[in-house]
Scaffold this active site. Sequence first.
Site, mmCIF file in Angstrom:
data_model
loop_
_atom_site.group_PDB
_atom_site.id
_atom_site.type_symbol
_atom_site.label_atom_id
_atom_site.label_comp_id
_atom_site.label_asym_id
_atom_site.label_seq_id
_atom_site.Cartn_x
_atom_site.Cartn_y
_atom_site.Cartn_z
ATOM 1 N N ASP A 49 -10.768 22.477 -56.971
ATOM 2 C CA ASP A 49 -10.396 21.312 -58.149
ATOM 3 C C ASP A 49 -8.516 21.690 -58.434
ATOM 4 O O ASP A 49 -8.547 22.766 -59.059
ATOM 5 C CB ASP A 49 -11.211 20.747 -59.719
ATOM 6 C CG ASP A 49 -11.003 19.576 -59.871
ATOM 7 O OD1 ASP A 49 -11.414 18.561 -59.160
ATOM 8 O OD2 ASP A 49 -9.260 19.354 -59.807
ATOM 9 N N THR A 53 -16.944 8.425 -50.017
ATOM 10 C CA THR A 53 -17.294 7.499 -49.272
ATOM 11 C C THR A 53 -15.812 7.086 -48.768
ATOM 12 O O THR A 53 -15.364 6.816 -49.290
ATOM 13 C CB THR A 53 -17.361 6.450 -50.624
ATOM 14 O OG1 THR A 53 -19.093 7.151 -51.050
ATOM 15 C CG2 THR A 53 -18.422 5.240 -49.320
ATOM 16 N N GLU A 75 -22.639 11.103 -49.197
ATOM 17 C CA GLU A 75 -23.702 10.987 -50.558
ATOM 18 C C GLU A 75 -24.508 10.163 -51.051
ATOM 19 O O GLU A 75 -24.086 9.029 -51.131
ATOM 20 C CB GLU A 75 -23.003 12.094 -51.223
ATOM 21 C CG GLU A 75 -23.662 12.452 -52.566
ATOM 22 C CD GLU A 75 -24.944 13.446 -51.986
ATOM 23 O OE1 GLU A 75 -24.455 14.427 -51.510
ATOM 24 O OE2 GLU A 75 -25.948 13.048 -52.469
ATOM 25 N N ARG A 114 -27.338 9.312 -57.564
ATOM 26 C CA ARG A 114 -26.901 8.294 -58.751
ATOM 27 C C ARG A 114 -26.934 8.877 -59.403
ATOM 28 O O ARG A 114 -27.443 10.078 -59.844
ATOM 29 C CB ARG A 114 -28.355 8.086 -58.724
ATOM 30 C CG ARG A 114 -28.506 6.871 -57.661
ATOM 31 C CD ARG A 114 -29.499 5.895 -57.585
ATOM 32 N NE ARG A 114 -31.057 7.454 -58.176
ATOM 33 C CZ ARG A 114 -31.910 7.618 -57.936
ATOM 34 N NH1 ARG A 114 -32.799 6.252 -58.219
ATOM 35 N NH2 ARG A 114 -32.678 8.311 -58.977
ATOM 36 N N ASN A 140 -24.662 0.754 -49.632
ATOM 37 C CA ASN A 140 -23.851 0.850 -51.411
ATOM 38 C C ASN A 140 -24.095 -1.171 -51.267
ATOM 39 O O ASN A 140 -24.316 -2.333 -52.865
ATOM 40 C CB ASN A 140 -22.526 1.003 -51.926
ATOM 41 C CG ASN A 140 -23.087 2.107 -52.852
ATOM 42 O OD1 ASN A 140 -24.017 2.666 -52.806
ATOM 43 N ND2 ASN A 140 -21.921 3.147 -52.885
ATOM 44 N N PHE A 198 -33.706 -3.007 -58.013
ATOM 45 C CA PHE A 198 -32.396 -3.561 -57.328
ATOM 46 C C PHE A 198 -32.821 -5.177 -57.962
ATOM 47 O O PHE A 198 -31.994 -5.782 -57.185
ATOM 48 C CB PHE A 198 -31.446 -3.546 -56.960
ATOM 49 C CG PHE A 198 -30.445 -2.149 -56.868
ATOM 50 C CD1 PHE A 198 -31.537 -0.890 -56.779
ATOM 51 C CD2 PHE A 198 -29.606 -1.951 -57.237
ATOM 52 C CE1 PHE A 198 -31.150 0.246 -57.443
ATOM 53 C CE2 PHE A 198 -28.569 -0.529 -57.340
ATOM 54 C CZ PHE A 198 -29.447 0.145 -57.777
ATOM 55 N N GLY A 206 -21.204 -2.442 -61.943
ATOM 56 C CA GLY A 206 -20.160 -1.866 -61.898
ATOM 57 C C GLY A 206 -20.355 -0.210 -62.053
ATOM 58 O O GLY A 206 -21.063 -0.022 -60.860
ATOM 59 N N CYS A 246 -18.572 3.278 -58.489
ATOM 60 C CA CYS A 246 -19.014 3.583 -56.881
ATOM 61 C C CYS A 246 -19.280 1.892 -56.029
ATOM 62 O O CYS A 246 -18.448 0.820 -55.134
ATOM 63 C CB CYS A 246 -20.474 4.027 -56.449
ATOM 64 S SG CYS A 246 -20.226 5.727 -57.010
HETATM 65 C C1 UGA Z 1 -24.627 3.983 -56.225
HETATM 66 C C2 UGA Z 1 -26.244 4.010 -55.645
HETATM 67 O O1 UGA Z 1 -27.060 3.710 -55.972
HETATM 68 C C3 UGA Z 1 -26.010 5.788 -54.451
HETATM 69 O O2 UGA Z 1 -27.271 5.823 -53.890
HETATM 70 C C4 UGA Z 1 -24.469 5.488 -54.336
HETATM 71 O O3 UGA Z 1 -24.859 6.923 -54.170
HETATM 72 C C5 UGA Z 1 -22.881 5.721 -55.570
HETATM 73 O O4 UGA Z 1 -23.175 4.454 -56.059
HETATM 74 C C6 UGA Z 1 -21.934 6.369 -54.581
HETATM 75 O O5 UGA Z 1 -21.429 5.603 -53.886
HETATM 76 O O6 UGA Z 1 -21.332 7.517 -54.874
HETATM 77 P P1 UGA Z 1 -24.286 5.100 -59.073
HETATM 78 O O7 UGA Z 1 -22.872 4.004 -59.405
HETATM 79 O O8 UGA Z 1 -24.612 5.485 -59.881
HETATM 80 O O9 UGA Z 1 -24.788 4.885 -57.618
HETATM 81 O O10 UGA Z 1 -25.324 3.624 -59.768
HETATM 82 P P2 UGA Z 1 -26.695 2.779 -59.283
HETATM 83 O O11 UGA Z 1 -27.377 3.821 -59.679
HETATM 84 O O12 UGA Z 1 -26.475 2.484 -57.955
HETATM 85 O O13 UGA Z 1 -26.279 0.869 -60.601
HETATM 86 C C7 UGA Z 1 -24.979 0.304 -59.841
HETATM 87 C C8 UGA Z 1 -24.937 -0.762 -60.832
HETATM 88 O O14 UGA Z 1 -25.716 -2.074 -60.807
HETATM 89 C C9 UGA Z 1 -25.239 -0.402 -62.440
HETATM 90 O O15 UGA Z 1 -24.171 -1.209 -63.164
HETATM 91 C C10 UGA Z 1 -26.348 -0.911 -62.551
HETATM 92 O O16 UGA Z 1 -26.350 -1.293 -64.098
HETATM 93 C C11 UGA Z 1 -26.583 -2.620 -61.874
HETATM 94 N N1 UGA Z 1 -27.612 -2.714 -61.483
HETATM 95 C C12 UGA Z 1 -28.882 -2.028 -60.736
HETATM 96 C C13 UGA Z 1 -28.480 -4.421 -61.908
HETATM 97 O O17 UGA Z 1 -27.421 -4.969 -62.418
HETATM 98 N N2 UGA Z 1 -29.242 -4.670 -61.772
HETATM 99 C C14 UGA Z 1 -30.204 -3.558 -60.968
HETATM 100 O O18 UGA Z 1 -31.658 -3.860 -60.776
HETATM 101 C C15 UGA Z 1 -29.938 -2.315 -61.064
#
Ligand code: UGA
Length: 466
Positions: free
Chosen positions: A40, A132, A162, A165, A222, A263, A271, A274
């Site tokens: 880094d 990404t 990748e 989550r 995504n 989801f 938010g 990603c």
């Molecule tokens: C997301 C993807 O799920 C991963 O597969 C991916 O690797 C990652 O982005 C990335 O691109 O690095 P992450 O950002 O950690 O992962 O979060 P998620 O678990 O996907 O949740 C994303 C958002 O959706 C959160 O704000 C969550 O509160 C919201 N969400 C999730 C909802 O509003 N409703 C749902 O039913 C599920």
Amino acid sequence: MTLDGMAPLEPVIGVIGTGYLGTTHAACMAELGFDVVAQDQSPERVARLAAGELPFYEPALAELVRRHTASGRLRFTHDVADLAAVADVHFLCVGTPQAGEGMAADTSQVFAAAEALAACLERDALIVGKSTVPVGTTEALVAAVTRRAAPGIDVEVAWNPEFLREGHAVDDTLRPDRLVLGVSSAEAEKILRQVYVDVIRDGAAVVVTDPATAELVKVAANAFLATKITFANLMGELCEAAGADVTTLAESIGLDPRIGHQFLGAGLGFGGGCLPKDLRALIARADELGVGHARRLLGVVDEVNESQRTRTIETAVELCGGSVAGVRIAALGAAFKPGTDDVRDSPSLAVAARLRDLGATVTVYDPHANDNARAAEPDLCFAATAQDACRDASLVVLLTEWEELVRLDPGELSAYVAVPRMLDARNALDPQRWQLAGWEHRGFGRSSDRAQPSAGSRVSEMELMQ
Ligand code: UGA
């Protein structure tokens, strides 16, 4: 360029970038038995990681970092030449944030990292992108690293996106459901299969494809998840207008295996670092490629998602009798989702800040994100416990569904608040349980709550923009 005959039996692994992705990847590769050097450019970050200290919260990761810095399998450096000297496979794990005011992804860190590495390589190497990126990045990178590498040094670039989550990063890396290997040669595939031999043996599906498809798989995944959430939110709006219940609707349609339950949680929306930026980057790339339909579909997904924040604020205002000015509000949760201290593009923190802007006295409590939230929004008040945040509040808003917050006892919490009134912006609470304990409960698109706020009490767009 080719890597003929390169595939070493025990490749030494280099990782560039030590954010959520890079640190997790480096620690997990060490856990799988490889020697790993992670780089880094921030010497301060490198020093903290080398001391086994994570610069962010991620369950189970600190323990892995400490275990493998102690075992000697994991080293951190700020000098990319250290990687070039020992590693055979170099994973690019740097950030690709949204570029300035536009929608496109800024890939400058990817190019800078790959070119700096290529310039100091003394032997053939495989560079593997995990960040990404917009489709077409690998092709441009090949040209860039070829220009920078010394004559006679063969460098291949592959893409292996990748899917981890935040909050589940270690488990998602060690036990992913799939590995997508975007390669241009059989040798690169062979090397990546060696790197992931244990992960493949444990059941991960392997998709071998070209780099462009691999790049697109990631953003498509995504964008699909984002679209699914927005669909649930649209249904929530319909349910609210029709006096129906979106949680039962989601449960019912999710029973169809073609749809599935995940989801489909309606509420404050997505938010984080990603989903929002990947969605926008895909729109920008689709525009460049002349695919207009993508902007129409995905643009609406983004718009509806943003409007969920406004809807939440409108409901808070309506619950407070038409104005939140001077009202004491407890904001429970600031991270963009549970399990992380990440507040990047967090709908939760955005809502807390906008309620404050409308004149409310907002006290925030998040089990792990208070510090990051305070750094981003220093004018908000913060409390060390949920109970302290709720003291004398006339409205409690559940913004991030941490288990600790979902498990709060409504009976006990009544003793702290001025008015027992709950706005459950994540539809995470059992309305009956709260109502039986004497609380006014409002979720999103739920028939157990009263329908739409009356037009008279809606906040005008003008007021919300202030
Ligand atoms: C997301 C993807 O799920 C991963 O597969 C991916 O690797 C990652 O982005 C990335 O691109 O690095 P992450 O950002 O950690 O992962 O979060 P998620 O678990 O996907 O949740 C994303 C958002 O959706 C959160 O704000 C969550 O509160 C919201 N969400 C999730 C909802 O509003 N409703 C749902 O039913 C599920």
